[in-house]
Write a protein that holds these residues in place. Sequence first.
Motif, PDB file in Angstrom:
ATOM      1  N   PRO A 103     -13.202   5.512  -1.039  1.00 43.27           N
ATOM      2  CA  PRO A 103     -13.329   4.451   0.202  1.00 43.27           C
ATOM      3  C   PRO A 103     -12.044   4.762   1.181  1.00 43.27           C
ATOM      4  O   PRO A 103     -12.121   4.635   2.347  1.00 43.27           O
ATOM      5  CB  PRO A 103     -13.462   3.053  -0.272  1.00 43.27           C
ATOM      6  CG  PRO A 103     -12.983   3.118  -1.314  1.00 43.27           C
ATOM      7  CD  PRO A 103     -13.138   4.462  -2.162  1.00 43.27           C
ATOM      8  N   ILE A 104     -10.817   4.964   0.446  1.00 46.97           N
ATOM      9  CA  ILE A 104      -9.679   5.310   1.269  1.00 46.97           C
ATOM     10  C   ILE A 104      -9.858   6.494   2.086  1.00 46.97           C
ATOM     11  O   ILE A 104      -9.322   6.621   3.081  1.00 46.97           O
ATOM     12  CB  ILE A 104      -8.367   5.248   0.592  1.00 46.97           C
ATOM     13  CG1 ILE A 104      -8.542   3.620  -0.079  1.00 46.97           C
ATOM     14  CG2 ILE A 104      -7.188   5.394   1.112  1.00 46.97           C
ATOM     15  CD1 ILE A 104      -7.193   3.327  -1.093  1.00 46.97           C
ATOM     16  N   ALA A 153      -6.248  -2.541   5.227  1.00 49.23           N
ATOM     17  CA  ALA A 153      -7.537  -1.677   4.719  1.00 49.23           C
ATOM     18  C   ALA A 153      -7.086  -1.097   3.434  1.00 49.23           C
ATOM     19  O   ALA A 153      -7.764  -1.152   2.404  1.00 49.23           O
ATOM     20  CB  ALA A 153      -7.931  -0.812   5.732  1.00 49.23           C
ATOM     21  N   PHE A 154      -5.899  -0.662   3.403  1.00 49.80           N
ATOM     22  CA  PHE A 154      -5.342   0.152   2.080  1.00 49.80           C
ATOM     23  C   PHE A 154      -5.404  -0.763   1.056  1.00 49.80           C
ATOM     24  O   PHE A 154      -5.755  -0.447  -0.002  1.00 49.80           O
ATOM     25  CB  PHE A 154      -3.961   0.742   2.381  1.00 49.80           C
ATOM     26  CG  PHE A 154      -3.953   2.013   3.389  1.00 49.80           C
ATOM     27  CD1 PHE A 154      -5.115   2.805   3.627  1.00 49.80           C
ATOM     28  CD2 PHE A 154      -2.885   2.276   3.984  1.00 49.80           C
ATOM     29  CE1 PHE A 154      -5.056   3.894   4.380  1.00 49.80           C
ATOM     30  CE2 PHE A 154      -2.639   3.320   5.051  1.00 49.80           C
ATOM     31  CZ  PHE A 154      -3.734   4.247   5.267  1.00 49.80           C
ATOM     32  N   ILE A 174      -1.322   6.252  -1.598  1.00 50.68           N
ATOM     33  CA  ILE A 174      -1.288   6.272  -0.292  1.00 50.68           C
ATOM     34  C   ILE A 174      -0.049   6.299   0.488  1.00 50.68           C
ATOM     35  O   ILE A 174       0.919   5.308   0.091  1.00 50.68           O
ATOM     36  CB  ILE A 174      -2.197   4.799  -0.053  1.00 50.68           C
ATOM     37  CG1 ILE A 174      -3.435   4.691  -0.917  1.00 50.68           C
ATOM     38  CG2 ILE A 174      -2.240   4.664   1.506  1.00 50.68           C
ATOM     39  CD1 ILE A 174      -3.911   3.186  -0.784  1.00 50.68           C
ATOM     40  N   THR A 175      -0.120   7.190   1.412  1.00 53.48           N
ATOM     41  CA  THR A 175       0.971   7.189   2.470  1.00 53.48           C
ATOM     42  C   THR A 175       0.319   7.065   3.701  1.00 53.48           C
ATOM     43  O   THR A 175      -0.418   7.736   3.946  1.00 53.48           O
ATOM     44  CB  THR A 175       1.764   8.668   2.280  1.00 53.48           C
ATOM     45  OG1 THR A 175       2.327   8.669   0.593  1.00 53.48           O
ATOM     46  CG2 THR A 175       2.851   8.558   3.262  1.00 53.48           C
ATOM     47  N   TYR A 235       3.182   1.557   2.038  1.00 57.19           N
ATOM     48  CA  TYR A 235       2.575   2.789   2.305  1.00 57.19           C
ATOM     49  C   TYR A 235       3.458   3.729   3.388  1.00 57.19           C
ATOM     50  O   TYR A 235       3.175   4.591   3.758  1.00 57.19           O
ATOM     51  CB  TYR A 235       1.179   2.582   2.900  1.00 57.19           C
ATOM     52  CG  TYR A 235       0.416   1.679   1.879  1.00 57.19           C
ATOM     53  CD1 TYR A 235       0.072   2.232   0.633  1.00 57.19           C
ATOM     54  CD2 TYR A 235      -0.219   0.497   2.465  1.00 57.19           C
ATOM     55  CE1 TYR A 235      -0.707   1.382  -0.218  1.00 57.19           C
ATOM     56  CE2 TYR A 235      -0.693  -0.531   1.315  1.00 57.19           C
ATOM     57  CZ  TYR A 235      -1.058   0.096   0.242  1.00 57.19           C
ATOM     58  OH  TYR A 235      -1.767  -0.889  -0.828  1.00 57.19           O
ATOM     59  N   TYR A 236       4.485   2.945   3.788  1.00 57.46           N
ATOM     60  CA  TYR A 236       5.466   3.637   4.692  1.00 57.46           C
ATOM     61  C   TYR A 236       5.748   5.007   4.227  1.00 57.46           C
ATOM     62  O   TYR A 236       6.280   5.073   3.019  1.00 57.46           O
ATOM     63  CB  TYR A 236       6.599   2.796   5.276  1.00 57.46           C
ATOM     64  CG  TYR A 236       7.326   3.104   6.230  1.00 57.46           C
ATOM     65  CD1 TYR A 236       6.916   3.259   7.579  1.00 57.46           C
ATOM     66  CD2 TYR A 236       8.613   3.820   6.124  1.00 57.46           C
ATOM     67  CE1 TYR A 236       7.463   3.838   8.541  1.00 57.46           C
ATOM     68  CE2 TYR A 236       9.592   4.017   7.194  1.00 57.46           C
ATOM     69  CZ  TYR A 236       8.826   4.136   8.447  1.00 57.46           C
ATOM     70  OH  TYR A 236       9.518   4.815   9.603  1.00 57.46           O
ATOM     71  N   PRO A 237       5.675   6.040   5.122  1.00 57.10           N
ATOM     72  CA  PRO A 237       5.842   7.450   4.569  1.00 57.10           C
ATOM     73  C   PRO A 237       7.457   7.663   4.172  1.00 57.10           C
ATOM     74  O   PRO A 237       7.652   8.238   3.326  1.00 57.10           O
ATOM     75  CB  PRO A 237       5.390   8.217   5.610  1.00 57.10           C
ATOM     76  CG  PRO A 237       5.307   7.487   6.871  1.00 57.10           C
ATOM     77  CD  PRO A 237       5.118   6.074   6.279  1.00 57.10           C
TER      78      PRO A 237
END
Length: 191
Positions: free
Chosen positions: A25-26, A143-144, A167-168, A185-187
């Motif tokens: 879903p992601i 959402a993540f 997740i990034t 999730y911050y890159p």
Amino acid sequence: MEYSMDERCRRMVEECLAIKDIKNPIRIFRKIATKNFIRIHGPEHHILDGACFLTAFYNAGGKIDLQAGLERIVTEGQKMPGATCGLWGVCGSVTSVGAALAFIDGTGPLTTDASWGNHMQFTAKALQRMSETGGPRCCKRDAFISLTVAIEYAKEQYGILLEMEDITCGFSAKNAQCIKERCPYYPKRGA
């Protein structure tokens, strides 16, 4: 071009119905959230997030009528205004996935089986994870989080194995309210 909410909803449903092979879903969310009819923040996430979950669930073997489920998510999601995270204390992403779970189980306000409480446990867990990160709002981050909790829920409750990935975030540069290193999730987190 500015899209009406009805046009956004129509396009989200079309995109979901066209995805036949993705069980993550992601990944579905990323694919659709990058389209020009999805804003960085907005009530379209009250529909999109549950729609991505339903699509992955269906693609992974969930026995549902996907078209009917997506239509239900649109109907339910449009009832909730934007900014509910700050104004009501509940995230529209979580309620969107909660509406998807209600569709899967046929749950309503008078349901007496375990699904009613199970859905409340899902929303409580997702909201707890969001609260630990803090605000301000970020519809992509939320959402993540809600989709990650939904992946766990699908395995526990239905035996449906949805795919997961590290997740990034790819949206932070577009988000003026990005909390940067505070976001899981911050890159550039930890760099």
